[in-house]
Design a protein around this motif. Structure first.
Motif, PDB file in Angstrom:
ATOM      1  N   ILE A  41       0.856  -1.191   0.000  1.00  0.00           N
ATOM      2  CA  ILE A  41       0.000   0.000   0.000  1.00  0.00           C
ATOM      3  C   ILE A  41       0.891   1.241   0.000  1.00  0.00           C
ATOM      4  CG2 ILE A  41      -1.837   1.249   1.213  1.00  0.00           C
ATOM      5  CD1 ILE A  41      -2.399  -1.478   2.667  1.00  0.00           C
ATOM      6  N   THR A  42       0.663   2.144  -0.923  1.00  0.00           N
ATOM      7  CA  THR A  42       1.423   3.389  -0.952  1.00  0.00           C
ATOM      8  C   THR A  42       0.634   4.476  -0.238  1.00  0.00           C
ATOM      9  OG1 THR A  42       2.384   2.757  -3.080  1.00  0.00           O
ATOM     10  CG2 THR A  42       2.633   5.042  -2.407  1.00  0.00           C
ATOM     11  N   LEU A  43       1.156   4.924   0.888  1.00  0.00           N
ATOM     12  CA  LEU A  43       0.546   6.018   1.636  1.00  0.00           C
ATOM     13  C   LEU A  43       1.112   7.338   1.124  1.00  0.00           C
ATOM     14  CD1 LEU A  43       0.939   4.495   5.229  1.00  0.00           C
ATOM     15  CD2 LEU A  43      -0.933   4.145   3.590  1.00  0.00           C
ATOM     16  N   GLY A  44       0.419   8.424   1.426  1.00  0.00           N
ATOM     17  CA  GLY A  44       0.909   9.749   1.074  1.00  0.00           C
ATOM     18  C   GLY A  44       0.518  10.222  -0.309  1.00  0.00           C
ATOM     19  N   LEU A  45      -0.094   9.364  -1.126  1.00  0.00           N
ATOM     20  CA  LEU A  45      -0.561   9.769  -2.452  1.00  0.00           C
ATOM     21  C   LEU A  45      -1.944  10.409  -2.344  1.00  0.00           C
ATOM     22  CD1 LEU A  45       0.344   6.579  -4.545  1.00  0.00           C
ATOM     23  CD2 LEU A  45       1.661   8.705  -4.378  1.00  0.00           C
ATOM     24  N   PRO A  46      -2.337  11.195  -3.343  1.00  0.00           N
ATOM     25  CA  PRO A  46      -3.690  11.772  -3.328  1.00  0.00           C
ATOM     26  C   PRO A  46      -4.757  10.786  -3.789  1.00  0.00           C
ATOM     27  CG  PRO A  46      -2.480  12.598  -5.216  1.00  0.00           C
ATOM     28  CD  PRO A  46      -1.502  11.784  -4.411  1.00  0.00           C
ATOM     29  N   PHE A  47      -4.376   9.536  -3.999  1.00  0.00           N
ATOM     30  CA  PHE A  47      -5.343   8.488  -4.346  1.00  0.00           C
ATOM     31  C   PHE A  47      -4.889   7.185  -3.709  1.00  0.00           C
ATOM     32  CE2 PHE A  47      -2.293   8.957  -7.832  1.00  0.00           C
ATOM     33  CZ  PHE A  47      -1.770   7.674  -7.948  1.00  0.00           C
ATOM     34  N   ILE A  48      -5.773   6.205  -3.704  1.00  0.00           N
ATOM     35  CA  ILE A  48      -5.481   4.908  -3.105  1.00  0.00           C
ATOM     36  C   ILE A  48      -4.702   4.064  -4.106  1.00  0.00           C
ATOM     37  CG2 ILE A  48      -6.515   2.757  -2.262  1.00  0.00           C
ATOM     38  CD1 ILE A  48      -8.948   4.567  -1.422  1.00  0.00           C
ATOM     39  N   ARG A  49      -3.603   3.465  -3.652  1.00  0.00           N
ATOM     40  CA  ARG A  49      -2.860   2.544  -4.504  1.00  0.00           C
ATOM     41  C   ARG A  49      -2.434   1.324  -3.696  1.00  0.00           C
ATOM     42  NH1 ARG A  49       3.111   0.983  -5.002  1.00  0.00           N
ATOM     43  NH2 ARG A  49       2.912  -0.580  -6.628  1.00  0.00           N
ATOM     44  N   THR A  50      -2.797   0.148  -4.190  1.00  0.00           N
ATOM     45  CA  THR A  50      -2.343  -1.103  -3.600  1.00  0.00           C
ATOM     46  C   THR A  50      -1.663  -1.934  -4.679  1.00  0.00           C
ATOM     47  OG1 THR A  50      -4.375  -2.353  -4.050  1.00  0.00           O
ATOM     48  CG2 THR A  50      -4.305  -1.082  -1.996  1.00  0.00           C
ATOM     49  N   SER A  51      -0.908  -2.917  -4.243  1.00  0.00           N
ATOM     50  CA  SER A  51      -0.179  -3.747  -5.193  1.00  0.00           C
ATOM     51  C   SER A  51       0.063  -5.121  -4.595  1.00  0.00           C
ATOM     52  CB  SER A  51       1.154  -3.086  -5.556  1.00  0.00           C
ATOM     53  OG  SER A  51       1.836  -3.835  -6.552  1.00  0.00           O
ATOM     54  N   VAL A  52       0.486  -6.038  -5.453  1.00  0.00           N
ATOM     55  CA  VAL A  52       0.870  -7.368  -4.985  1.00  0.00           C
ATOM     56  C   VAL A  52       2.178  -7.281  -4.191  1.00  0.00           C
ATOM     57  CG1 VAL A  52      -0.300  -8.559  -6.868  1.00  0.00           C
ATOM     58  CG2 VAL A  52       2.067  -7.810  -7.177  1.00  0.00           C
ATOM     59  N   ASP A  53       2.469  -8.330  -3.432  1.00  0.00           N
ATOM     60  CA  ASP A  53       3.659  -8.328  -2.586  1.00  0.00           C
ATOM     61  C   ASP A  53       4.802  -9.130  -3.196  1.00  0.00           C
ATOM     62  OD1 ASP A  53       2.703 -10.919  -2.318  1.00  0.00           O
ATOM     63  OD2 ASP A  53       3.099 -11.051  -0.167  1.00  0.00           O
ATOM     64  N   HIS A  54       4.723  -9.406  -4.497  1.00  0.00           N
ATOM     65  CA  HIS A  54       5.726 -10.268  -5.126  1.00  0.00           C
ATOM     66  C   HIS A  54       6.171  -9.681  -6.455  1.00  0.00           C
ATOM     67  CE1 HIS A  54       2.549 -11.532  -7.869  1.00  0.00           C
ATOM     68  NE2 HIS A  54       1.787 -11.796  -6.827  1.00  0.00           N
ATOM     69  N   GLY A  55       7.141 -10.339  -7.076  1.00  0.00           N
ATOM     70  CA  GLY A  55       7.692  -9.868  -8.329  1.00  0.00           C
ATOM     71  C   GLY A  55       7.048 -10.510  -9.541  1.00  0.00           C
ATOM     72  N   THR A  56       7.747 -10.416 -10.663  1.00  0.00           N
ATOM     73  CA  THR A  56       7.172 -10.837 -11.952  1.00  0.00           C
ATOM     74  C   THR A  56       7.155 -12.350 -12.138  1.00  0.00           C
ATOM     75  OG1 THR A  56       9.357 -10.520 -12.949  1.00  0.00           O
ATOM     76  CG2 THR A  56       7.808  -8.693 -13.106  1.00  0.00           C
ATOM     77  N   ALA A  57       7.971 -13.089 -11.405  1.00  0.00           N
ATOM     78  CA  ALA A  57       7.986 -14.565 -11.467  1.00  0.00           C
ATOM     79  C   ALA A  57       7.969 -15.063 -12.910  1.00  0.00           C
ATOM     80  CB  ALA A  57       6.811 -15.139 -10.673  1.00  0.00           C
ATOM     81  N   LEU A  58       8.972 -14.663 -13.675  1.00  0.00           N
ATOM     82  CA  LEU A  58       9.014 -14.977 -15.108  1.00  0.00           C
ATOM     83  C   LEU A  58       8.918 -16.473 -15.377  1.00  0.00           C
ATOM     84  CD1 LEU A  58      11.866 -12.489 -16.074  1.00  0.00           C
ATOM     85  CD2 LEU A  58       9.428 -12.229 -16.601  1.00  0.00           C
ATOM     86  N   ASP A  59       9.468 -17.282 -14.492  1.00  0.00           N
ATOM     87  CA  ASP A  59       9.460 -18.724 -14.714  1.00  0.00           C
ATOM     88  C   ASP A  59       8.067 -19.340 -14.615  1.00  0.00           C
ATOM     89  OD1 ASP A  59       9.656 -17.973 -11.985  1.00  0.00           O
ATOM     90  OD2 ASP A  59      10.154 -20.036 -11.447  1.00  0.00           O
ATOM     91  N   LEU A  60       7.139 -18.607 -13.984  1.00  0.00           N
ATOM     92  CA  LEU A  60       5.771 -19.116 -13.844  1.00  0.00           C
ATOM     93  C   LEU A  60       4.815 -18.551 -14.899  1.00  0.00           C
ATOM     94  CD1 LEU A  60       5.277 -18.930  -9.967  1.00  0.00           C
ATOM     95  CD2 LEU A  60       6.023 -20.882 -11.340  1.00  0.00           C
ATOM     96  N   ALA A  61       5.241 -17.524 -15.618  1.00  0.00           N
ATOM     97  CA  ALA A  61       4.341 -16.859 -16.569  1.00  0.00           C
ATOM     98  C   ALA A  61       3.891 -17.830 -17.655  1.00  0.00           C
ATOM     99  CB  ALA A  61       5.040 -15.663 -17.198  1.00  0.00           C
ATOM    100  N   GLY A  62       2.602 -17.863 -17.873  1.00  0.00           N
ATOM    101  CA  GLY A  62       2.033 -18.700 -18.922  1.00  0.00           C
ATOM    102  C   GLY A  62       1.907 -20.166 -18.570  1.00  0.00           C
ATOM    103  N   THR A  63       2.272 -20.549 -17.337  1.00  0.00           N
ATOM    104  CA  THR A  63       2.232 -21.966 -16.953  1.00  0.00           C
ATOM    105  C   THR A  63       0.951 -22.354 -16.231  1.00  0.00           C
ATOM    106  OG1 THR A  63       3.269 -21.631 -14.777  1.00  0.00           O
ATOM    107  CG2 THR A  63       4.743 -21.898 -16.685  1.00  0.00           C
ATOM    108  N   GLY A  64       0.227 -21.354 -15.711  1.00  0.00           N
ATOM    109  CA  GLY A  64      -0.958 -21.658 -14.925  1.00  0.00           C
ATOM    110  C   GLY A  64      -0.649 -21.971 -13.468  1.00  0.00           C
ATOM    111  N   SER A  65       0.622 -21.855 -13.069  1.00  0.00           N
ATOM    112  CA  SER A  65       1.017 -22.210 -11.705  1.00  0.00           C
ATOM    113  C   SER A  65       1.033 -21.023 -10.747  1.00  0.00           C
ATOM    114  CB  SER A  65       2.418 -22.844 -11.721  1.00  0.00           C
ATOM    115  OG  SER A  65       2.419 -24.016 -12.515  1.00  0.00           O
TER     116      SER A  65
END
Length: 320
Positions: free
Chosen positions: A278-302
């Protein structure tokens, strides 16, 4: 109002997660800023039957399961899951900027972001240190990064800095600003009337009376004392190796760590896969996932969509 979602790096798992969530159905009106052809190709690869509706108008109702509203932004190069392409760096930032500007213009109630790959954006010749810094510059605001999972919120005094630069960055002005933003947003975004914040020291044992460092005595403690005079509930500076024990956490609404790897390993150990950035201090609400791009899992369904679901639910809750 609807929330807006950006998938992030197209070669990573961001598109997969959005498609998985759309397949299940979301409980809140939402629109995705992305390339609809890329999403359709990824859905086919994942064997997910998703009806993509292209529109630039924010939806007013949650889409039924198997349907996804997409504000189209076209990629300049085709995307292969798991294979980074610097030619798509501009596309990633175009999606992010369009979504953020929609939040600034009150078109959307909140922004939810998928993971980006900082390295490939910089390899494309675009200076980029992260979502948080990009959104702060765009909105002319001062951001504070906070991650949250059930039972724990951890905010950071400094974010993406080399460890050797952290001590110099922790100044009275920075700490005062960060703590005031954290206090104010815990009140306004989380309905905590008088939040209690635990503040870590910088050094082992919080400096051990100056024998292991003086930042606690010279900087952190005086800032906390001055802010207590204004009525803020602050406990610290506390040793980071004990602040995350139940004795402390059961009486706190958030912990402020001095640097990235001081606080986030504990939080991710507790809630990885269900934590929210969660990014505080912005003039709008912003949330995000807690992980990275995980390239090895992309397109695998895992890939697991738990963190994205948590980010969407958190954004909707904060907006409402």
């Amino acid at each position: 109002m609807s929330i807006v979602i950006t998938p992030g790096e197209p070669a990573g798992i961001g598109p997969d997660l959005i498609l998985q969530v759309a397949h299940r159905g979301m409980n809140t009106p939402a629109i995705v800023v992305a390339d609809p052809d890329m999403l359709a190709q990824r859905a086919a690869l994942l064997n997910l039957d998703i009806a993509i509706s292209e529109t630039s108008t924010p939806p007013t109702q949650a889409a039924r399961a198997g349907t996804l509203h997409v504000h189209p932004v076209r990629m300049s190069h085709a995307c292969t899951p798991g294979r980074l392409d610097r030619n798509n760096a501009g596309y990633v930032l175009e999606c992010l900027q369009l979504a953020a500007e929609g939040c600034l213009n009150k078109q959307y109630a909140a922004l939810v972001t998928g993971p980006v790959h900082k390295g490939i954006i910089n390899d494309a010749g675009i200076p980029f240190s992260g979502h948080t810094e990009f959104l702060a510059e765009l909105s002319d605001s001062y951001p504070v990064m906070m991650l949250a999972c059930p039972g724990l919120r951890v905010a950071l005094a400094t974010t993406h800095l080399p460890l050797k630069d952290v001590s110099d960055a922790i100044t009275p002005d920075l700490l005062t600003r960060v703590i005031r933003i954290l206090h104010t947003d815990l009140q306004s975004r989380f309905n905590l009337h008088n939040p209690k914040i635990l503040v870590c020291g910088l050094n082992p044992h919080a400096g051990e009376g100056g024998h292991l460092g003086t930042e606690e005595m010279n900087i952190i403690a005086p800032v906390l004392e001055a802010l207590r005079q204004d009525g803020l509930q602050l406990l610290g500076p506390l040793p980071a190796d004990t602040v995350f024990t139940l004795r402390y956490l059961e009486q706190a609404d958030a912990v402020l760590a001095m640097y990235h790897d001081q606080g986030l390993p504990v939080l991710k150990h507790m809630g990885f896969g269900n934590a929210v950035n969660i990014t505080l201090g912005l003039p709008f609400i912003r949330t995000s996932v807690d992980h990275g791009t995980a390239l090895d899992l992309a397109g695998t369904g895992s890939a697991e969509a738990g963190s994205l679901l948590a980010a969407i639910d958190q954004a909707a809750t904060m907006a409402n």
